[in-house]
Write an enzyme that holds these catalytic residues in place. Structure first.
Site, PDB file in Angstrom:
ATOM      1  CB  SER A  72      -0.930   0.002   1.290  1.00  0.00           C
ATOM      2  OG  SER A  72      -0.079   0.132   2.299  1.00  0.00           O
ATOM      3  CG  ASP A 126      -9.916   3.157  -4.033  1.00  0.00           C
ATOM      4  OD1 ASP A 126     -10.960   3.560  -4.552  1.00  0.00           O
ATOM      5  OD2 ASP A 126      -9.695   2.877  -2.627  1.00  0.00           O
ATOM      6  CG  ASP A 163      -3.862  -2.751  -1.304  1.00  0.00           C
ATOM      7  OD1 ASP A 163      -5.160  -2.931  -2.184  1.00  0.00           O
ATOM      8  OD2 ASP A 163      -3.900  -3.236  -0.180  1.00  0.00           O
ATOM      9  N   GLY A 193     -10.648  -6.408   1.965  1.00  0.00           N
ATOM     10  CA  GLY A 193     -11.058  -6.709   3.478  1.00  0.00           C
ATOM     11  C   GLY A 193     -11.791  -8.143   3.739  1.00  0.00           C
TER      12      GLY A 193
HETATM   13 ZN   LIG Z   1      -8.472  -2.797   0.289  1.00  0.00          ZN
END
Ligand SMILES: [Zn+2]
Length: 349
Positions: free
Chosen positions: A50, A105, A83, A224
Site C-alpha cells: 500500500s 482506487d 494496493d 477486506g
Molecule cells: Zn483494500
C-alpha cells in the site's frame, strides 16, 4: 521466475477455477513468510504494498526485496501489486519503479477518504489503464466503497454505506477496460469488520453473484477479506493484548465468491494478528530475551502458517507449475494487438 503481471495470474486462476491470495507486506520478514508459504504449497502469489507500506519501507527496499523473492523462488509465479493507489501519479510512480500491477482506487478522491463521483472514478481509472497497458502493466479498479480505514486509507463507516451497483459495475468495466474489479459487498478494512458472525444482511454475497452474472468473465477482487480467526485473537489477548471481540469474512463465504468470479482475495489483518500474537507470546514467556530474531522468527513462522492455509483454502495451492511467465513486454504487445482483451463480456439482466 521474473515478476509477472497480476493479469496473467488471474487469467490462469480463471482457467483453473481458483482464487489467488494477495498478501500485504511492509518488511522483509513478511515477504519471506509469503514466499515460504508459496513454496510449501506450490502456489502462484500476489504480494502487494500500500502507500503506507511504501512510506514505511521506502520504494527501493520494497522493490529489491521483491526481486530477491523472484530470484530465490524461480518456480513461483509472483506479481508485485500496488494496493489502493490514490491518484494517477501514485500509480505511475509504482509502474516506473517496477510494480507489475496497480490498483487505481478511484472510488475515493485523492485524499483517500472522500467518496468520488462515478464520473471521476471512470476518468482517473481510464487514464491509469491507458498508461499502464501501454507498458504491459495490469490495473485493478474499484466500484463502490469499502468500509473501514486501514493505513489512513478509507471512507470509514460501515461496509454497507456504498455497496456496488451492478449496472454501474458493468458500465465501469466497459468504459475503463480494467483487468480486474474490486467490489464493495459489505466488507471493511481492518480487524473490526463485523460485530457478529456475518449473515446475508451485512455480507452481500447475493450482490456479488449478481455482478458476476452480469460480468461473467471479469476478474472480481474481494478486499477486506481477512477472516480474523478467533484463535489468532485469543493468542493476542492471552498474552496481554486487548482486542475487542470481532468477526471477519468466513472462509466459506470467500470460497463461494471464488465459485462466482472472485480471482483475487486481499488478506492483511490475519497476518498482522498472527505476527503480533507470536511476538507477544515470546515477550511474556521469555522476558529475558532481547535478540530480535528470537521473536521475529516465530512471528514469521506464524504468518507463514496463516498464508499457507489461505493458499490451500483459496485453491491456488498446487498451481505454481501450471504455466510459464509472460514477459511484461509481451503483455504490452497483447494489450496493443487485442489478444489481451479489455472489453468485458456483458450478459443481459
Ligand atoms: Zn483494500
Amino acid at each position: 521466475m521474473p515478476l509477472v503481471s497480476t493479469r496473467q495470474l488471474l487469467d490462469e486462476a480463471a482457467k483453473g477455477g481458483y482464487g489467488v491470495g494477495a498478501f500485504n507486506v511492509n518488511d522483509m520478514e513478511q515477504i519471506q513468510a509469503i514466499m515460504e508459504a508459496a513454496k510449501e504449497t506450490n502456489s502462484p502469489v500476489i504480494i502487494q504494498a500500500s502507500r503506507g507500506a511504501r512510506a514505511f519501507a521506502q520504494d527501493n527496499y520494497l522493490y529489491h526485496l521483491m526481486l530477491a523473492a523472484a530470484e530465490l523462488y524461480p518456480q513461483i509465479p509472483l506479481a508485485m501489486h500496488l494496493d489502493h493507489g490514490n491518484s494517477y501519479e501514485t500509480c505511475v510512480s509504482a509502474i516506473q519503479l517496477g510494480f507489475t500491477s496497480v490498483m487505481m482506487d478511484g472510488s475515493l478522491k485523492p485524499d483517500g477518504k472522500t467518496p468520488a463521483s462515478f464520473e471521476e472514478n471512470v476518468e482517473v481509472t481510464k487514464k491509469v489503464v491507458d498508461y499502464a497497458h501501454e507498458r504491459g502493466i495490469a490495473v485493478e479498479g474499484e466500484i463502490g466503497v469499502l468500509g473501514g480505514i486501514e493505513d489512513g486509507h478509507g471512507a470509514g463507516g460501515s461496509g454497507l454505506d456504498h455497496v456496488t451497483d451492478p449496472d454501474q459495475a458493468v458500465e465501469f468495466a466497459e468504459r475503463t477496460g480494467v483487468d480486474s474489479l474490486a467490489i464493495a459487498i459489505g466488507t471493511s478494512h481492518g480487524a473490526y469488520k463485523f460485530t457478529k458472525k456475518p449473515d446475508g444482511s451485512v455480507l452481500k454475497m447475493d450482490l456479488l453473484i449478481k455482478i458476476h452474472n452480469r460480468l461473467p468473465k471479469t476478474h472480481l477482487v474481494m478486499h477486506g477479506s481477512s477472516s480474523v480467526p478467533k484463535d489468532l485473537q485469543d493468542i493476542i489477548n492471552q498474552y496481554g493484548g486487548k482486542l475487542k471481540e470481532t468477526w471477519g469474512v468466513p472462509v466459506e463465504e470467500i470460497q463461494l465468491g471464488i465459485k462466482n468470479g472472485v480471482r483475487k482475495v486481499n488478506v492483511d489483518t490475519d497476518n498482522r494478528l498472527a505476527i503480533t500474537g507470536a511476538i507477544r507470546k515470546v515477550f511474556v514467556e521469555t522476558p529475558e530475551k532481547f535478540d530480535p530474531r528470537d521473536y521475529l522468527k516465530p512471528a514469521r513462522a506464524a504468518m507463514q502458517k496463516v498464508v499457507a492455509l489461505r493458499m490451500t483454502q483459496f485453491g491456488q495451492a498446487g498451481h505454481a507449475g501450471d504455466y510459464q511467465a509472460i514477459s511484461i513486454a509481451d503483455m504490452a504487445k497483447g494489450y496493443a494487438n487485442g489478444t489481451l482483451s479489455t472489453k468485458p463480456l456483458v450478459a443481459a439482466k
